[in-house]
Design a protein around this motif. Structure first.
Motif, mmCIF file in Angstrom:
data_model
loop_
_atom_site.group_PDB
_atom_site.id
_atom_site.type_symbol
_atom_site.label_atom_id
_atom_site.label_comp_id
_atom_site.label_asym_id
_atom_site.label_seq_id
_atom_site.Cartn_x
_atom_site.Cartn_y
_atom_site.Cartn_z
ATOM 1 N N ILE A 3 86.648 89.783 29.522
ATOM 2 C CA ILE A 3 87.290 89.849 30.838
ATOM 3 C C ILE A 3 88.261 88.696 30.994
ATOM 4 C CG2 ILE A 3 86.880 89.634 33.320
ATOM 5 C CD1 ILE A 3 84.189 91.030 32.877
ATOM 6 N N ARG A 4 87.805 87.513 30.647
ATOM 7 C CA ARG A 4 88.644 86.318 30.800
ATOM 8 C C ARG A 4 89.908 86.404 29.951
ATOM 9 N NH1 ARG A 4 86.438 80.122 30.698
ATOM 10 N NH2 ARG A 4 88.447 79.089 30.938
ATOM 11 N N ASN A 5 89.774 86.921 28.727
ATOM 12 C CA ASN A 5 90.908 86.955 27.803
ATOM 13 C C ASN A 5 91.860 88.119 28.047
ATOM 14 O OD1 ASN A 5 89.855 84.708 26.556
ATOM 15 N ND2 ASN A 5 88.905 85.837 24.886
ATOM 16 N N HIS A 6 91.403 89.151 28.793
ATOM 17 C CA HIS A 6 92.221 90.359 28.943
ATOM 18 C C HIS A 6 92.362 90.755 30.413
ATOM 19 C CE1 HIS A 6 92.153 90.992 24.572
ATOM 20 N NE2 HIS A 6 90.867 90.685 24.632
ATOM 21 N N GLY A 7 92.543 89.744 31.261
ATOM 22 C CA GLY A 7 92.696 90.030 32.682
ATOM 23 C C GLY A 7 93.848 90.956 32.986
ATOM 24 N N ASN A 8 94.903 90.905 32.163
ATOM 25 C CA ASN A 8 96.067 91.766 32.396
ATOM 26 C C ASN A 8 95.719 93.250 32.289
ATOM 27 O OD1 ASN A 8 95.702 91.135 29.526
ATOM 28 N ND2 ASN A 8 97.509 92.382 29.206
ATOM 29 N N MET A 9 94.615 93.572 31.629
ATOM 30 C CA MET A 9 94.192 94.965 31.509
ATOM 31 C C MET A 9 93.301 95.392 32.672
ATOM 32 S SD MET A 9 93.241 95.010 27.424
ATOM 33 C CE MET A 9 92.804 96.761 27.399
ATOM 34 N N LEU A 10 92.921 94.436 33.527
ATOM 35 C CA LEU A 10 91.923 94.713 34.550
ATOM 36 C C LEU A 10 92.422 94.578 35.972
ATOM 37 C CD1 LEU A 10 89.034 92.658 32.883
ATOM 38 C CD2 LEU A 10 89.267 95.141 32.863
ATOM 39 N N VAL A 11 93.303 93.623 36.227
ATOM 40 C CA VAL A 11 93.684 93.326 37.607
ATOM 41 C C VAL A 11 94.804 94.248 38.083
ATOM 42 C CG1 VAL A 11 92.994 90.934 37.357
ATOM 43 C CG2 VAL A 11 95.364 91.562 36.925
ATOM 44 N N GLY A 12 94.929 94.327 39.399
ATOM 45 C CA GLY A 12 96.008 95.098 39.996
ATOM 46 C C GLY A 12 95.819 96.597 39.840
ATOM 47 N N LEU A 13 96.944 97.295 39.854
ATOM 48 C CA LEU A 13 96.934 98.757 39.832
ATOM 49 C C LEU A 13 97.320 99.287 38.464
ATOM 50 C CD1 LEU A 13 98.906 99.287 43.167
ATOM 51 C CD2 LEU A 13 96.428 99.369 42.865
ATOM 52 N N GLN A 14 96.797 100.440 38.135
ATOM 53 C CA GLN A 14 97.211 101.141 36.925
ATOM 54 C C GLN A 14 98.342 102.080 37.308
ATOM 55 O OE1 GLN A 14 96.340 100.672 33.876
ATOM 56 N NE2 GLN A 14 97.355 102.376 32.895
ATOM 57 N N THR A 15 99.539 101.768 36.840
ATOM 58 C CA THR A 15 100.716 102.529 37.276
ATOM 59 C C THR A 15 101.237 103.496 36.221
ATOM 60 O OG1 THR A 15 102.135 100.699 36.554
ATOM 61 C CG2 THR A 15 101.425 100.707 38.855
ATOM 62 N N ASP A 16 100.820 103.306 34.973
ATOM 63 C CA ASP A 16 101.344 104.140 33.890
ATOM 64 C C ASP A 16 100.517 105.414 33.763
ATOM 65 O OD1 ASP A 16 102.528 105.220 31.720
ATOM 66 O OD2 ASP A 16 101.945 103.655 30.304
ATOM 67 N N ARG A 17 101.012 106.487 34.368
ATOM 68 C CA ARG A 17 100.300 107.765 34.291
ATOM 69 C C ARG A 17 100.754 108.609 33.110
ATOM 70 N NH1 ARG A 17 98.659 109.994 40.175
ATOM 71 N NH2 ARG A 17 98.443 108.018 41.264
#
Length: 762
Positions: A372-386
């Motif tokens: 989680i700590r190393n890959h926050g960019n995959m977890l936070v915010g919204l998933q916009t790429d449909r």
């Protein structure tokens, strides 16, 4: 606090643990704590000693073992074992057994001692200490011959040598002490070989068989020993330790002990221990409700109860993330100690449920916490790429966050991750979110703004703390308070990313806009309008690729949340009319320009359906008022103070004639300060990057270009005279260095946009 914890035991229809526990049991467990409010102490890994401290149901088990020991026929000796995993409460069980044997001990019917084998290292030291413990327990009731036999056994079963002094103490008695002091060769007796181990053991057994008391020797934490030392303990008990009226009570993790035996004796294992132990009892598993209650008691003391609005989410996170990880009393102690230490550092800047969950993962599933700590960019915010291949995306997430786990734990961790990071609902579900403002407002771990705080235990990049945020909201209705706070933030630079904290404060106010009381909005707007021009500083402008915005833009975003999302147009019109007299010239020009643009586009192909802040009549009034404000500032000399002098020249043109603007710039060209400020203002920037293709990798970052384009200023400014003034000022050797750099930068900048003439992949 009791009231909110009791919700754990009042499940709803959809509660995954519906029907568990009783309120009275919880109250009893919560009332057993000794800590006073506000006094939070760390809990050592200390076992309980009294039944009234038993919150996990161990005492009935301990009572049963104590009754068995009291009633047991120990004429051939007995070995009991308590089996339990690390941290399950074996030591607490032993203490409670001793408590319930206290009456028998007081009457002399049972003589008990505790032997801690992990205090010693090596088979010799263990053997001597084992026999010393035997001597301490049974020796006082034996005659000299029996004590000598005990000492001889210890000598034969150890390598003696440097430990002979310890062996001598095994037989210590007044008579023996005198003999040693008088030079009697007692040590020779210990080491001579004219008597077999079996013979000495029989002497000792005969002496013990005449005893009326039972001797209880307790050995705890055998599984903490190394393999060889643990086997030595079992060997001693199995061989010479089995004596009449001597009872051993062992405590260890059976699976670990069997593994130790199997390392040295592959054909043995469970069968070896069965030859040693007559009565093996598995420590009862603690009731999960009791463990949760203990943890929640500490959580309530340390973190406080969640507000009512966050209660449901707290329980959702607790049940899906924290509760499945708590299996033993030691787990409760570890997590309790962790939050006692770490929570005070971040308590105002994180969500309590998320923090408890993240700390639980850090302690009990460290590989997931690290991912989680190393890959926050995959977890936070919204998933916009449909448009991404969902199967590939799912495989990537499972590889990153789940593959290191045993298969039995993956589904549980997947649920935990989805509960903490809603973005994952689009990966492992079919739910897409379009708004994350509430996540940011509540400082959840899934917010990109607040994610780092959960791992650094501090607010990152000089972010706005919860205390500062609350103060901004609370003081919104106090005249001058918001303006003063924003001026203060303007003086605080951001150390890592540059700019000032004013930009962060405006972003925070946008998130908290709904929390500003409606009765405070008028005064809040007046303060914002009054300070807006001061906030428009170049340091907070972000115009690079992937990063955009100025404080003027941030104020517009703030008004969207404060006004468009909360009030009808009539109310908004009234609010803005009331605040307008406090506005500076640049801000009023910006606001009126936006409103005028929306009005003018209505009904055209450029109409995007945007809702205007105010009615059409007020749009015209704002536009005219901003023009009057420009003229007044030009007349009194304050127009020079606006942040963007070039922009205000164009805006004035839209509210007056070209000649009116040109007359003012002609006069200002005599002013050195105006020349320098305009030279700085007309330098523009563009950003470009190669997109790659045809074998090229393209650029990873954008490239900035600076240029000037004065063509559009021709009707409003004497361009040649302006350039001449720049050249003349540069010839002055007394020109201040900062002014010189600004003018040289203008003079050396290319005309028009060089970046715009470059190929996309150049």
């Amino acid at each position: 606090m009791l009231q909110w914890i009791n919700r754990l035991f009042k499940p709803t229809v959809n509660d995954p643990v519906a029907g568990i526990g009783e309120q009275g049991e919880v109250e009893a467990s919560l009332s057993s704590g000794d800590e006073k409010p506000g006094q939070i102490s760390l809990s050592g890994d200390s076992p309980i000693r009294l039944p009234e401290h038993d919150a996990l149901g161990i005492d009935p088990f301990a009572q049963a073992i104590a009754r068995s020991i009291t009633a047991a026929d120990a004429k051939d000796g007995l070995v009991y074992a308590i089996n339990g995993t690390w941290g399950a409460g074996k030591s607490s069980a032993i203490n409670l057994i001793l408590h319930h044997l206290a009456g028998e001990a007081a009457s002399g019917k049972i003589v008990a001692t505790v032997f801690n084998p992990w205090w010693f290292s090596g088979s010799e030291a263990l053997t001597i200490s084992f026999f010393q413990e035997l001597r301490a327990t049974v020796g006082k009731s034996l005659d000299d011959k029996a004590r000598e036999a005990l000492a001889t056994l210890g000598g034969r079963l150890s390598s003696a040598g440097p430990l002979l002094g310890g062996l001598a103490s095994l037989a210590a008695s007044p008579a023996a002490g005198a003999a040693v002091a008088g030079g009697a060769s007692f040590l020779e007796k210990l080491t001579r070989l004219d008597s077999t181990v079996e013979k000495e053991h029989r002497k000792l057994a005969d002496a013990l068989s005449d005893q009326e008391a039972k001797f209880l020797i307790i050995l705890d934490d055998i599984d903490r020993l190394g393999t060889d030392d643990a086997l030595q303990v079992f060997k001693l008990i199995k061989s010479v330790g089995r004596l009449p009226n001597v009872i051993y009570l062992l405590a260890f993790d059976r699976h670990l002990a069997e593994k130790m035996v199997a390392e040295r004796f592959p054909a043995e294992g469970a069968t070896y221990l069965e030859k040693v132990i007559q009565g093996a009892f598995d420590l009862p598993n603690p009731d999960p409700d009791d463990l949760r209650s203990q943890l929640l008691t500490t959580a309530g003391d340390v973190m406080g109860a969640p507000p009512e609005t966050k209660m449901q989410r707290f329980w959702n996170v607790f049940y899906d993330v924290v509760a499945p990880l708590i299996r033993t009393p030691r787990d409760v102690v570890r997590l309790s100690n962790t939050i006692k230490v770490s929570w005070p550092a971040v308590k105002e800047n994180v969500d309590r449920a998320d923090f408890l969950a993240i700390e639980s993962l850090r302690l009990f599933v460290p590989e997931v916490h690290q991912a989680i700590r190393n890959h926050g960019n995959m977890l936070v915010g919204l998933q916009t790429d449909r448009n991404h291949n969902q199967q590939e995306l799912k495989a990537e997430y499972e590889s990153t966050f789940l593959d290191a786990l045993p298969s039995r734990r993956r589904e549980q961790v997947k649920i935990a991750l989805r509960r903490l990071f809603p973005r994952l609902d689009s990966i492992w579900g079919n739910v897409w979110y379009s708004e994350e403002r509430d996540w940011t407002k509540d400082r959840l771990v899934c917010s990109s703004s607040h994610f780092p705080t959960y791992f650094s235990f501090a607010v990152i990049d000089d972010g706005i703390t919860a205390a500062e945020s609350d103060a901004l909201v609370a003081n919104a209705g106090t005249p001058g308070a918001t303006a003063a706070a924003l001026r203060q933030f303007l003086q605080m630079p951001r150390r890592r990313k540059g700019g000032t904290r004013a930009a962060l404060a405006l972003a925070e106010l946008r998130v908290r806009a709904a929390d500003i009381h409606q009765d405070h909005v008028t005064q809040f707007l007046k303060d914002i309008f009054s300070v807006a021009d001061e906030l428009e500083v170049a340091a907070d402008n972000r115009r690079g690729f992937g990063d955009y915005g100025s404080n003027d833009t941030r104020i517009h975003w703030l008004l969207n949340s404060l006004l468009l999302d909360r009030f009808d147009q009539a109310t908004r019109t009234s609010l803005i009319r009331d605040a307008t007299p406090a506005a500076g010239v640049a801000w009023l020009v910006s606001l009126s320009g936006r409103c005028k643009s929306i009005k003018d586009k209505r009904g055209t192909d450029k109409d995007r359906g945007d809702e205007n802040f105010v009615d059409d009549e007020t749009v015209d009034w704002l536009f005219d008022t901003s023009g009057d404000l420009i003229r007044a500032a030009a007349a009194n000399g304050t127009l020079m103070n606006v942040p963007d002098i070039e922009g205000i020249i164009y805006d004035w043109r839209h509210r007056a004639s070209d000649d009116e603007v040109r007359a003012w710039t002609d006069k200002q060209l005599e002013n050195d300060a105006f020349v320098v400020k305009l030279a700085e203002a007309v330098i523009r920037q563009s950003w470009s990057y190669g997109v790659g293709g045809f074998g090229s990798l393209g650029d990873r970052v954008s490239r900035k270009y600076e240029y000037v384009n004065l063509k559009s200023l021709v009707p409003l400014l004497d361009i040649e005279r302006f350039r001449g003034r720049v050249s003349t000022m540069l010839e002055d050797r007394g020109l201040e260095p900062l002014q010189r750099r600004a003018l040289e930068k203008f003079q050396n900048a290319p005309e028009d946009d060089p970046g715009g003439r470059r190929g996309a992949d150049d």
